[in-house]
Design a protein around this motif. Sequence first.
Motif, PDB file in Angstrom:
ATOM      1  N   MET A   1       0.840  -1.180   0.000  1.00 47.90           N
ATOM      2  CA  MET A   1       0.000   0.000   0.000  1.00 47.90           C
ATOM      3  C   MET A   1       0.890   1.249   0.000  1.00 47.90           C
ATOM      4  O   MET A   1       1.998   1.234   0.506  1.00 47.90           O
ATOM      5  CB  MET A   1      -0.896   0.009   1.229  1.00 47.90           C
ATOM      6  CG  MET A   1      -1.946  -1.098   1.258  1.00 47.90           C
ATOM      7  SD  MET A   1      -3.058  -1.231  -0.165  1.00 47.90           S
ATOM      8  CE  MET A   1      -3.865   0.322  -0.192  1.00 47.90           C
ATOM      9  N   PRO A   2       0.364   2.331  -0.556  1.00 44.35           N
ATOM     10  CA  PRO A   2       1.151   3.562  -0.652  1.00 44.35           C
ATOM     11  C   PRO A   2       1.295   4.259   0.700  1.00 44.35           C
ATOM     12  O   PRO A   2       0.505   4.052   1.615  1.00 44.35           O
ATOM     13  CB  PRO A   2       0.346   4.412  -1.620  1.00 44.35           C
ATOM     14  CG  PRO A   2      -1.059   3.943  -1.436  1.00 44.35           C
ATOM     15  CD  PRO A   2      -0.950   2.463  -1.172  1.00 44.35           C
ATOM     16  N   VAL A   3       2.321   5.090   0.780  1.00 48.09           N
ATOM     17  CA  VAL A   3       2.552   5.921   1.968  1.00 48.09           C
ATOM     18  C   VAL A   3       2.113   7.339   1.633  1.00 48.09           C
ATOM     19  O   VAL A   3       2.492   7.882   0.592  1.00 48.09           O
ATOM     20  CB  VAL A   3       4.045   5.903   2.359  1.00 48.09           C
ATOM     21  CG1 VAL A   3       4.311   6.851   3.501  1.00 48.09           C
ATOM     22  CG2 VAL A   3       4.475   4.492   2.711  1.00 48.09           C
ATOM     23  N   ASN A   4       1.310   7.939   2.500  1.00 49.75           N
ATOM     24  CA  ASN A   4       0.824   9.305   2.314  1.00 49.75           C
ATOM     25  C   ASN A   4       1.409  10.199   3.400  1.00 49.75           C
ATOM     26  O   ASN A   4       1.773   9.718   4.474  1.00 49.75           O
ATOM     27  CB  ASN A   4      -0.698   9.349   2.377  1.00 49.75           C
ATOM     28  CG  ASN A   4      -1.336   8.481   1.316  1.00 49.75           C
ATOM     29  OD1 ASN A   4      -0.824   8.359   0.214  1.00 49.75           O
ATOM     30  ND2 ASN A   4      -2.443   7.862   1.641  1.00 49.75           N
ATOM     31  N   ALA A   5       1.496  11.506   3.114  1.00 43.79           N
ATOM     32  CA  ALA A   5       2.039  12.449   4.094  1.00 43.79           C
ATOM     33  C   ALA A   5       1.282  13.768   3.995  1.00 43.79           C
ATOM     34  O   ALA A   5       0.676  14.077   2.970  1.00 43.79           O
ATOM     35  CB  ALA A   5       3.521  12.687   3.840  1.00 43.79           C
ATOM     36  N   ALA A   6       1.323  14.534   5.094  1.00 45.70           N
ATOM     37  CA  ALA A   6       0.677  15.841   5.115  1.00 45.70           C
ATOM     38  C   ALA A   6       1.504  16.798   5.962  1.00 45.70           C
ATOM     39  O   ALA A   6       2.086  16.404   6.971  1.00 45.70           O
ATOM     40  CB  ALA A   6      -0.737  15.734   5.674  1.00 45.70           C
ATOM     41  N   LEU A   7       1.549  18.057   5.525  1.00 47.43           N
ATOM     42  CA  LEU A   7       2.187  19.133   6.282  1.00 47.43           C
ATOM     43  C   LEU A   7       1.161  20.238   6.476  1.00 47.43           C
ATOM     44  O   LEU A   7       0.390  20.547   5.563  1.00 47.43           O
ATOM     45  CB  LEU A   7       3.387  19.704   5.520  1.00 47.43           C
ATOM     46  CG  LEU A   7       4.581  18.792   5.342  1.00 47.43           C
ATOM     47  CD1 LEU A   7       5.604  19.462   4.423  1.00 47.43           C
ATOM     48  CD2 LEU A   7       5.206  18.483   6.678  1.00 47.43           C
ATOM     49  N   PHE A   8       1.168  20.827   7.665  1.00 45.86           N
ATOM     50  CA  PHE A   8       0.236  21.905   7.992  1.00 45.86           C
ATOM     51  C   PHE A   8       1.036  23.119   8.453  1.00 45.86           C
ATOM     52  O   PHE A   8       2.035  22.979   9.150  1.00 45.86           O
ATOM     53  CB  PHE A   8      -0.702  21.469   9.127  1.00 45.86           C
ATOM     54  CG  PHE A   8      -1.458  20.207   8.818  1.00 45.86           C
ATOM     55  CD1 PHE A   8      -2.682  20.253   8.183  1.00 45.86           C
ATOM     56  CD2 PHE A   8      -0.941  18.975   9.169  1.00 45.86           C
ATOM     57  CE1 PHE A   8      -3.373  19.099   7.899  1.00 45.86           C
ATOM     58  CE2 PHE A   8      -1.627  17.811   8.892  1.00 45.86           C
ATOM     59  CZ  PHE A   8      -2.850  17.879   8.255  1.00 45.86           C
ATOM     60  N   TYR A   9       0.592  24.307   8.068  1.00 41.84           N
ATOM     61  CA  TYR A   9       1.263  25.535   8.481  1.00 41.84           C
ATOM     62  C   TYR A   9       0.204  26.590   8.792  1.00 41.84           C
ATOM     63  O   TYR A   9      -0.651  26.889   7.941  1.00 41.84           O
ATOM     64  CB  TYR A   9       2.202  26.037   7.380  1.00 41.84           C
ATOM     65  CG  TYR A   9       2.881  27.335   7.715  1.00 41.84           C
ATOM     66  CD1 TYR A   9       3.879  27.380   8.685  1.00 41.84           C
ATOM     67  CD2 TYR A   9       2.521  28.510   7.074  1.00 41.84           C
ATOM     68  CE1 TYR A   9       4.505  28.585   9.005  1.00 41.84           C
ATOM     69  CE2 TYR A   9       3.139  29.709   7.379  1.00 41.84           C
ATOM     70  CZ  TYR A   9       4.126  29.740   8.356  1.00 41.84           C
ATOM     71  OH  TYR A   9       4.734  30.919   8.675  1.00 41.84           O
ATOM     72  N   THR A  10       0.250  27.153   9.978  1.00 39.33           N
ATOM     73  CA  THR A  10      -0.662  28.216  10.369  1.00 39.33           C
ATOM     74  C   THR A  10      -0.026  29.554  10.008  1.00 39.33           C
ATOM     75  O   THR A  10       0.996  29.932  10.576  1.00 39.33           O
ATOM     76  CB  THR A  10      -0.971  28.159  11.876  1.00 39.33           C
ATOM     77  OG1 THR A  10      -1.526  26.879  12.170  1.00 39.33           O
ATOM     78  CG2 THR A  10      -1.936  29.244  12.283  1.00 39.33           C
ATOM     79  N   LEU A  19      -0.404  20.852   2.797  1.00 39.24           N
ATOM     80  CA  LEU A  19       0.153  20.139   1.660  1.00 39.24           C
ATOM     81  C   LEU A  19      -0.041  18.653   1.904  1.00 39.24           C
ATOM     82  O   LEU A  19       0.390  18.135   2.943  1.00 39.24           O
ATOM     83  CB  LEU A  19       1.650  20.445   1.484  1.00 39.24           C
ATOM     84  CG  LEU A  19       2.390  19.568   0.483  1.00 39.24           C
ATOM     85  CD1 LEU A  19       1.892  19.814  -0.937  1.00 39.24           C
ATOM     86  CD2 LEU A  19       3.893  19.800   0.576  1.00 39.24           C
ATOM     87  N   ASN A  20      -0.690  17.969   0.971  1.00 35.12           N
ATOM     88  CA  ASN A  20      -0.859  16.524   1.040  1.00 35.12           C
ATOM     89  C   ASN A  20      -0.117  15.890  -0.119  1.00 35.12           C
ATOM     90  O   ASN A  20      -0.179  16.383  -1.247  1.00 35.12           O
ATOM     91  CB  ASN A  20      -2.336  16.138   0.940  1.00 35.12           C
ATOM     92  CG  ASN A  20      -3.119  16.566   2.152  1.00 35.12           C
ATOM     93  OD1 ASN A  20      -3.465  17.725   2.289  1.00 35.12           O
ATOM     94  ND2 ASN A  20      -3.374  15.631   3.027  1.00 35.12           N
ATOM     95  N   VAL A  21       0.591  14.800   0.151  1.00 32.69           N
ATOM     96  CA  VAL A  21       1.265  14.024  -0.879  1.00 32.69           C
ATOM     97  C   VAL A  21       0.755  12.597  -0.767  1.00 32.69           C
ATOM     98  O   VAL A  21       0.863  11.974   0.287  1.00 32.69           O
ATOM     99  CB  VAL A  21       2.802  14.056  -0.720  1.00 32.69           C
ATOM    100  CG1 VAL A  21       3.461  13.277  -1.846  1.00 32.69           C
ATOM    101  CG2 VAL A  21       3.317  15.473  -0.674  1.00 32.69           C
ATOM    102  N   GLU A  22       0.176  12.102  -1.851  1.00 29.38           N
ATOM    103  CA  GLU A  22      -0.311  10.731  -1.895  1.00 29.38           C
ATOM    104  C   GLU A  22       0.685   9.878  -2.664  1.00 29.38           C
ATOM    105  O   GLU A  22       1.235  10.311  -3.660  1.00 29.38           O
ATOM    106  CB  GLU A  22      -1.684  10.681  -2.563  1.00 29.38           C
ATOM    107  CG  GLU A  22      -2.733  11.470  -1.812  1.00 29.38           C
ATOM    108  CD  GLU A  22      -4.053  11.543  -2.558  1.00 29.38           C
ATOM    109  OE1 GLU A  22      -4.190  10.894  -3.612  1.00 29.38           O
ATOM    110  OE2 GLU A  22      -4.926  12.266  -2.078  1.00 29.38           O
ATOM    111  N   ASN A  23       0.913   8.659  -2.189  1.00 26.04           N
ATOM    112  CA  ASN A  23       1.867   7.717  -2.781  1.00 26.04           C
ATOM    113  C   ASN A  23       3.260   8.351  -2.819  1.00 26.04           C
ATOM    114  O   ASN A  23       3.872   8.508  -3.866  1.00 26.04           O
ATOM    115  CB  ASN A  23       1.418   7.266  -4.168  1.00 26.04           C
ATOM    116  CG  ASN A  23       2.159   6.032  -4.640  1.00 26.04           C
ATOM    117  OD1 ASN A  23       2.997   5.483  -3.936  1.00 26.04           O
ATOM    118  ND2 ASN A  23       1.858   5.601  -5.841  1.00 26.04           N
ATOM    119  N   LEU A  24       3.744   8.698  -1.661  1.00 25.17           N
ATOM    120  CA  LEU A  24       5.010   9.417  -1.495  1.00 25.17           C
ATOM    121  C   LEU A  24       6.176   8.734  -2.204  1.00 25.17           C
ATOM    122  O   LEU A  24       7.021   9.386  -2.809  1.00 25.17           O
ATOM    123  CB  LEU A  24       5.304   9.564  -0.003  1.00 25.17           C
ATOM    124  CG  LEU A  24       6.428  10.488   0.415  1.00 25.17           C
ATOM    125  CD1 LEU A  24       6.152  11.905  -0.023  1.00 25.17           C
ATOM    126  CD2 LEU A  24       6.619  10.431   1.909  1.00 25.17           C
TER     127      LEU A  24
END
Length: 55
Positions: A1-10, A19-24
């Motif tokens: 299965m793919p690895v996903n990641a997310a970054l958040f900035y206020t 920022l979301n990255v799917e299938n890193l």
Amino acid sequence: MPVNAALFYTVNANFKLQLNVENLSDKKYYAFANGDNNITPGSPRAYRVSLHANF
């Protein structure tokens, strides 16, 4: 299965960036299969940028 990641900035009290990255790792995979002739490949690497605003 793919690895996903997310970054958040206020940015401030009203704005947030995401920022979301799917299938890193950009690996090929099959989301699901139903028999020998109905195989669905998974998505390649995909990026999504969002701006959330509160008023």
